[in-house]
Design a protein around this motif. Structure first.
Motif, PDB file in Angstrom:
ATOM      1  N   ASP A 158       0.844  -1.196   0.000  1.00 20.59           N
ATOM      2  CA  ASP A 158       0.000   0.000   0.000  1.00 20.59           C
ATOM      3  C   ASP A 158       0.878   1.245   0.000  1.00 20.59           C
ATOM      4  O   ASP A 158       2.093   1.167   0.172  1.00 20.59           O
ATOM      5  N   GLY A 159       0.240   2.399  -0.171  1.00 20.94           N
ATOM      6  CA  GLY A 159       1.007   3.632  -0.094  1.00 20.94           C
ATOM      7  C   GLY A 159       0.412   4.733  -0.950  1.00 20.94           C
ATOM      8  O   GLY A 159      -0.587   4.545  -1.645  1.00 20.94           O
ATOM      9  N   PHE A 174       4.215  -0.436   3.315  1.00 25.56           N
ATOM     10  CA  PHE A 174       3.530   0.840   3.115  1.00 25.56           C
ATOM     11  C   PHE A 174       4.552   1.805   2.529  1.00 25.56           C
ATOM     12  O   PHE A 174       5.479   2.242   3.206  1.00 25.56           O
ATOM     13  N   MET A 175       4.380   2.137   1.245  1.00 25.64           N
ATOM     14  CA  MET A 175       5.340   2.974   0.522  1.00 25.64           C
ATOM     15  C   MET A 175       5.010   4.464   0.690  1.00 25.64           C
ATOM     16  O   MET A 175       3.855   4.875   0.565  1.00 25.64           O
ATOM     17  N   THR A 176       6.052   5.231   0.949  1.00 24.38           N
ATOM     18  CA  THR A 176       5.855   6.668   1.094  1.00 24.38           C
ATOM     19  C   THR A 176       7.073   7.418   0.557  1.00 24.38           C
ATOM     20  O   THR A 176       8.157   6.855   0.390  1.00 24.38           O
ATOM     21  N   PRO A 190     -10.100   4.069   3.844  1.00 25.35           N
ATOM     22  CA  PRO A 190      -9.109   5.119   3.617  1.00 25.35           C
ATOM     23  C   PRO A 190      -7.686   4.554   3.609  1.00 25.35           C
ATOM     24  O   PRO A 190      -7.420   3.495   4.182  1.00 25.35           O
ATOM     25  N   LEU A 191      -6.804   5.261   2.935  1.00 24.96           N
ATOM     26  CA  LEU A 191      -5.393   4.889   2.918  1.00 24.96           C
ATOM     27  C   LEU A 191      -4.805   5.120   4.303  1.00 24.96           C
ATOM     28  O   LEU A 191      -4.836   6.239   4.817  1.00 24.96           O
ATOM     29  N   LYS A 192      -4.292   4.059   4.908  1.00 22.28           N
ATOM     30  CA  LYS A 192      -3.643   4.207   6.221  1.00 22.28           C
ATOM     31  C   LYS A 192      -2.651   3.085   6.432  1.00 22.28           C
ATOM     32  O   LYS A 192      -2.730   2.030   5.801  1.00 22.28           O
ATOM     33  N   LEU A 193      -1.722   3.336   7.317  1.00 27.28           N
ATOM     34  CA  LEU A 193      -0.674   2.376   7.636  1.00 27.28           C
ATOM     35  C   LEU A 193      -1.233   1.274   8.520  1.00 27.28           C
ATOM     36  O   LEU A 193      -1.723   1.533   9.614  1.00 27.28           O
ATOM     37  N   ILE A 200       5.349  -2.648   7.240  1.00 30.21           N
ATOM     38  CA  ILE A 200       6.666  -2.014   7.252  1.00 30.21           C
ATOM     39  C   ILE A 200       6.572  -0.721   6.458  1.00 30.21           C
ATOM     40  O   ILE A 200       6.242  -0.735   5.266  1.00 30.21           O
ATOM     41  N   GLU A 201       6.814   0.402   7.111  1.00 33.61           N
ATOM     42  CA  GLU A 201       6.781   1.688   6.405  1.00 33.61           C
ATOM     43  C   GLU A 201       8.101   1.875   5.668  1.00 33.61           C
ATOM     44  O   GLU A 201       9.172   1.751   6.260  1.00 33.61           O
ATOM     45  N   PHE A 202       8.014   2.192   4.387  1.00 34.49           N
ATOM     46  CA  PHE A 202       9.209   2.241   3.543  1.00 34.49           C
ATOM     47  C   PHE A 202       9.255   3.561   2.784  1.00 34.49           C
ATOM     48  O   PHE A 202       8.500   3.786   1.852  1.00 34.49           O
TER      49      PHE A 202
END
Length: 230
Positions: free
Chosen positions: A9-10, A149-151, A195-198, A203-205
């Protein structure tokens, strides 16, 4: 070796599709681009005059949802599957800025999400799938063994998207693209349905300052570690 489900996701233009395709190829998994599915429904709505800058006739679209047939068809020359809408190859059309301007509003329609989530869950029943989108780890596959989770900063993402559009021959300005990225961020994060959420276990990336090769190697290592634990 037991196969797993990988949910990516992201935010828009974080390279979710690129990394998902690379992972699927390296692992011999199926890749599903859920963003293409929402874009195809958006294109259908645009073709039928249900949405533009001044209107969003959601209920008219909902009535015709049963008439929307989506299918991924693998293109051997390109090395990935292209999106077909009611039998037509719409891969190029769905990637335009015009579709990007409207896709978040279409994706916020509850009945659209229910229809596509059901299709996506069916695609991933056998595992061995890499799926990217906005709600894969939170709604579509909440029990996925690996969630990413891509950011990246809005400016970095807009720059990437701007280059893509120019390479396709579209006449756009960087300001337009940045505005679209920020607008989509807001809509995706604040919609009532999915909604888009972590996800708590994702793993936040952040790849703002990372090359494609480094990103791929790091994420492939994450996947291999999870697979080896199965």
């Amino acid at each position: 070796m037991q196969k797993i489900t990988i949910a990516i996701d992201g935010f828009s233009s974080t390279g979710k599709s690129t990394i998902a395709k690379q992972l699927a190829k390296a692992l011999g998994y199926v890749y599903v681009d859920t963003g293409a599915m929402y874009r195809a429904v958006t294109l259908f709505a645009m073709r039928n005059g249900f949405i533009d800058e001044n209107k969003n006739e959601a209920q008219a679209l909902v009535k015709l949802l049963p008439k929307i047939n989506l299918k991924f068809v693998y293109n051997e020359e390109l090395g990935f599957a292209e999106m077909y809408l009611n039998g037509d190859n719409v891969e190029k059309e769905i990637r335009t800025l015009e579709v990007s301007r409207n896709v978040s509003e279409i994706a916020a329609i509850e009945q659209v999400r229910f229809k596509l989530v059901e299709m996506q869950q069916k695609m991933g029943e056998e595992k061995g799938v890499v799926m990217d989108g906005r709600d894969i780890g939170t709604v579509v596959f909440p029990k996925a063994e690996l969630k990413l989770f891509m950011t990246a900063s809005a400016e970095k993402r807009a720059s990437r998207r701007y280059k893509e559009l120019l390479d396709r021959g579209e006449e756009v300005t960087f300001a337009e693209v940045l505005k679209n990225v920020e607008h989509r961020d807001h809509l995706d994060s604040h919609r009532e349905v999915s909604p888009l959420k972590l996800a708590a276990d994702a793993i936040e990336f952040d790849n703002s300052d990372m090359g494609l090769e480094e990103q791929f190697e790091r994420i492939l290592n994450y996947a291999k570690r999870v697979i080896n634990k199965q």
